[in-house]
Design a protein around this motif. Structure first.
Motif, short mmCIF file in Angstrom:
data_model
loop_
_atom_site.label_atom_id
_atom_site.label_comp_id
_atom_site.label_asym_id
_atom_site.label_seq_id
_atom_site.Cartn_x
_atom_site.Cartn_y
_atom_site.Cartn_z
N LEU A 158 95.02 7.18 22.35
CA LEU A 158 93.92 6.21 22.44
C LEU A 158 93.60 5.64 21.05
N CYS A 159 93.60 6.51 20.04
CA CYS A 159 93.33 6.04 18.67
C CYS A 159 94.41 5.07 18.19
N ARG A 160 95.67 5.37 18.47
CA ARG A 160 96.76 4.47 18.09
C ARG A 160 96.61 3.11 18.77
N LYS A 161 96.26 3.16 20.05
CA LYS A 161 96.08 1.92 20.81
C LYS A 161 94.93 1.09 20.22
N LEU A 162 93.83 1.77 19.88
CA LEU A 162 92.70 1.06 19.28
C LEU A 162 93.05 0.48 17.91
N HIS A 163 93.84 1.21 17.12
CA HIS A 163 94.25 0.72 15.80
C HIS A 163 95.13 -0.53 15.94
N LYS A 164 96.01 -0.54 16.93
CA LYS A 164 96.85 -1.72 17.16
C LYS A 164 95.98 -2.93 17.54
#
Length: 170
Positions: free
Chosen positions: A55-61
């Motif tokens: 979820l954090c990676r998705k939000l960073h993208k």
């Protein structure tokens, strides 16, 4: 129109304007909520560590994409502001005392143009060959004398030869 009638109409216009402003504010709030629902879905926080990292990676993208769009928009805005400033300067220059005359096509010979520039006092001709100096070739005396070179050397040798050289040149 009486003073009381004018005040009554004025207050009615103010009430109508206030109602329109409130309606516009509500419409803007509705559009904002609709946009948020479309672009920002409800956040569901998963329980496992791996799901949280995903979820954090998705939000960073998504943040990176938004930053790129914001940067592009800022560049476009600064570029358009610069163009607007340049155009304002051009308009001020055109409005000022600098008026460009309408140019007309004139057919003139080069001589006539120089005469117009220099005035009627000066007569200028562009016939460049006429202004050149005439140079005649001088044929050297030594080339004219043909004969035995040894005889010339013997004549000029010694003091007598030097004396003869100075006498002929003077």
């Amino acid at each position: 129109m009486s003073q009381s009638r004018r005040n009554h109409l004025k207050s009615l216009l103010l009430h109508i304007g206030q109602a329109m402003l409130e309606e516009e504010a509500q419409e803007a709030e509705r559009e904002k909520m609709k946009y948020m629902e479309e672009n920002c879905p409800c956040l569901s926080i998963p329980g496992s560590m791996q799901d949280l990292q995903d979820l954090c990676r998705k939000l960073h993208k998504q943040i990176d994409l938004v930053d790129e769009e914001r940067y592009d928009m800022e560049i476009k805005v600064t570029k358009s502001n610069k163009e607007i400033d340049d155009l304002k300067i051009k308009v001020q220059d055109l409005k000022g005392k600098f008026k460009k005359p309408a140019l007309r096509r004139v057919r003139m010979s080069a001589d006539a143009m120089l005469a117009a520039l220099l005035g009627s006092k000066h007569k200028v001709s562009l016939d460049l060959r006429a202004n050149l100096k005439q140079v005649k070739k001088e044929v050297k005396e030594e080339e004219k004398q043909t004969g035995d070179w040894r005889k010339n050397v013997e004549d000029k040798a010694g003091m007598d030869g030097r004396k003869k050289m100075f006498e002929t040149e003077a």
